[in-house]
Enzyme design. Structure first.
Site, PDB file in Angstrom:
ATOM      1  CG  HIS A 160       4.174   2.722   1.014  1.00 23.69           C
ATOM      2  ND1 HIS A 160       5.158   3.517   1.550  1.00 23.69           N
ATOM      3  CD2 HIS A 160       4.181   2.984  -0.324  1.00 23.69           C
ATOM      4  CE1 HIS A 160       5.728   4.231   0.588  1.00 23.69           C
ATOM      5  NE2 HIS A 160       5.156   3.923  -0.558  1.00 23.69           N
ATOM      6  CG  ASP A 237      -0.862   4.280   4.135  1.00 28.90           C
ATOM      7  OD1 ASP A 237      -1.299   5.263   3.527  1.00 28.90           O
ATOM      8  OD2 ASP A 237       0.167   3.653   3.778  1.00 28.90           O
ATOM      9  CD  GLN A 240      -1.810   4.298  -3.715  1.00 28.78           C
ATOM     10  OE1 GLN A 240      -2.551   4.450  -4.685  1.00 28.78           O
ATOM     11  NE2 GLN A 240      -0.568   4.754  -3.705  1.00 28.78           N
ATOM     12  CE  LYS A 263       0.875   8.095  -2.738  1.00 31.35           C
ATOM     13  NZ  LYS A 263       1.757   7.710  -3.847  1.00 31.35           N
ATOM     14  CB  CYS A 401       7.608   1.901  -1.108  1.00 35.93           C
ATOM     15  SG  CYS A 401       8.751   3.185  -1.656  1.00 35.93           S
TER      16      CYS A 401
END
Length: 446
Positions: A160, A237, A240, A263, A401
């Site tokens: 991302h 990261d 998600q 999220k 993104c």
């Protein structure tokens, strides 16, 4: 039949159980307890999300844009409202009752988020504005202090922009070199290429846990172990991943882990950076101001202990309180129950989408989440999203993104449908019916 870029059927999940242990009965009901027979009560869970009962353009809302932002349950909304109505005050240092209650709520949220991340030390959780700021914090604080000209940072082609641009900025400031792990045609990281990129000058490996476009679940433990063997630190990261699984940074073995509230059923504008305490101790402050100081003189200042050293100014208190309640909500539902329900949705969606002529899915066959990026004949993803919206179906269209990844596949954009634990099998049918309508509107597929 649809083209697939690395998709296969997996065994369908059947019975799924929710584990609920919140001490307050009302909060247990808000979390969506298991029904009497122990099965996942989807109707009861969906009832906790007010927006899911609304109509859009005369149709029941089918919200399939969860990779961009999830919805918030009553339990989170009510907790934030209670803070705003009854407990609002600035946190820390205040000796009056409201400040004490606000501080307890704020720091209680830190404990809840720490538990979700899998750390027993709440001081290792730094509240940020989201994953983006968490990565920028590491790039600016740790990066400026410990990265120099000629040092190397290994990233991947599926990152991302939030885990790419901060490192580009660091490279511009320091002269460090960025290297990128390739992505296989099936949507996985090329680990042989990763091994080739690791070297004596590698200082950091920064990689997404789950791709927001492909749904790929990367083997982060293996990546972390290889990076550590090369003498590099690791940043994951988790934007998600954190919504769908207990992060468990101890098992991941990484050095930094970033994730967002919005999220995972919480408010926007708040997230967290987890980092090993010893790293936080040696990193300089990210921003200066109130709260992050221990002592201030005209000639200079000393810093507060971690994590407050990195939380300058009045924080997003209501957002943090909501973030903490969202973490508790997910814990009460149970990570295994969430994963089982989402796995069933994933398998069903793969079956149905795989039957659509002219639809191409992107992503691996296995080790993926219920995130589906696709193209459909010559219909532009934006047009496809517009047609689906007329039927009350919310999906995402664009580069997500992920422009370097789009370039890798020779695309400018894809459509993306992303599911969460409150989505139903019926919504898969609604999506497929909407795609059939789009084909009719555009006169068939070229």
């Amino acid at each position: 039949m649809a083209e697939t870029a690395g998709m296969t059927d997996t065994k369908r999940a059947t019975g799924v159980l929710a584990s609920s242990g919140h001490p307050e009965a009302a909060d247990r009901r808000d979390a969506g307890e298991a029904s009497a027979d122990g099965a996942w009560d989807l109707a009861e869970i969906r009832a906790q999300f007010p927006v899911l009962s609304r109509e859009v353009n005369g149709h029941p809302l089918a919200y399939l844009d969860n990779a961009a932002s999830s919805q918030q349950p009553l339990r989170v909304l009510n907790r934030v409202e209670r803070y705003l109505r009854q407990q609002h005050a600035n946190v820390h240092r205040g000796v009056h009752q409201l400040s004490a209650e606000a501080t307890a709520a704020y720091e209680g949220a830190r404990h809840a988020v720490a538990s979700h991340a899998g750390t027993t030390d709440p001081a290792e959780i730094v509240f940020t504005r989201g994953t983006t700021e968490a990565v920028n914090l590491v790039a600016s604080s740790w990066g400026d202090a410990f990265i120099g000209a000629g040092d190397e940072i290994v990233l991947t082609k599926m990152e991302h922009h939030s885990n790419l641009v901060p490192w580009q900025l660091l490279a511009g400031r320091t002269g460090c070199v960025l290297r990128f792990v390739d992505v296989t045609p099936g949507g996985r990281l090329d680990l042989d290429d990763f091994d080739r990129l690791l070297g004596k000058r590698t200082r950091l490996v920064a990689c997404t846990h789950v791709s927001n476009s492909l749904g790929t679940v990367n083997p982060v433990r293996e990546i972390v172990d290889r990076a550590h063997a090369a003498g590099a630190l690791t940043l994951i990261d988790g934007a998600q991943a954190a919504p769908h699984m207990l992060t468990d940074v101890a098992k991941t073995g990484c050095d930094f882990y970033a994730f967002s509230s919005h999220k995972m059923c919480g408010p926007t504008g708040v997230g967290a950076l987890w980092a090993r305490r010893e790293l936080l101790e040696e990193m300089p402050p990210y921003q200066g101001g109130g709260e992050m100081i221990s002592d201030v003189k005209l000639e200079g200042s000393s810093w507060a202990r971690v994590p407050h050293k990195f939380e300058a100014g009045t924080p997003n208190i209501s957002g943090v309180v909501g973030f903490g309640e969202a973490a508790r909500f997910l814990a009460d539902l149970g990570s295994e129950a969430i994963a089982s329900h989402e796995d069933a949705l994933k398998c069903a969606a793969l079956d149905r989408l795989g039957e659509i002529e002219g639809l191409r899915l992107y992503g691996p066959r296995e080790e993926r989440t219920a995130v589906f990026s696709f193209t459909y004949g010559d219909i532009h993803p934006h047009d496809l999203s517009t047609i689906l919206d007329q039927r009350g179906i919310a999906i995402r269209a664009g580069h997500h993104c992920n422009q370097p990844l789009m370039d890798h596949y020779g695309l400018s954009a894809t459509a993306r449908a992303s599911f969460y634990f409150y989505n139903s099998p019926r919504e898969i049918d609604v999506l497929c019916d909407g795609l059939a309508l789009a084909a009719e509107v555009f006169g068939g597929l070229a």
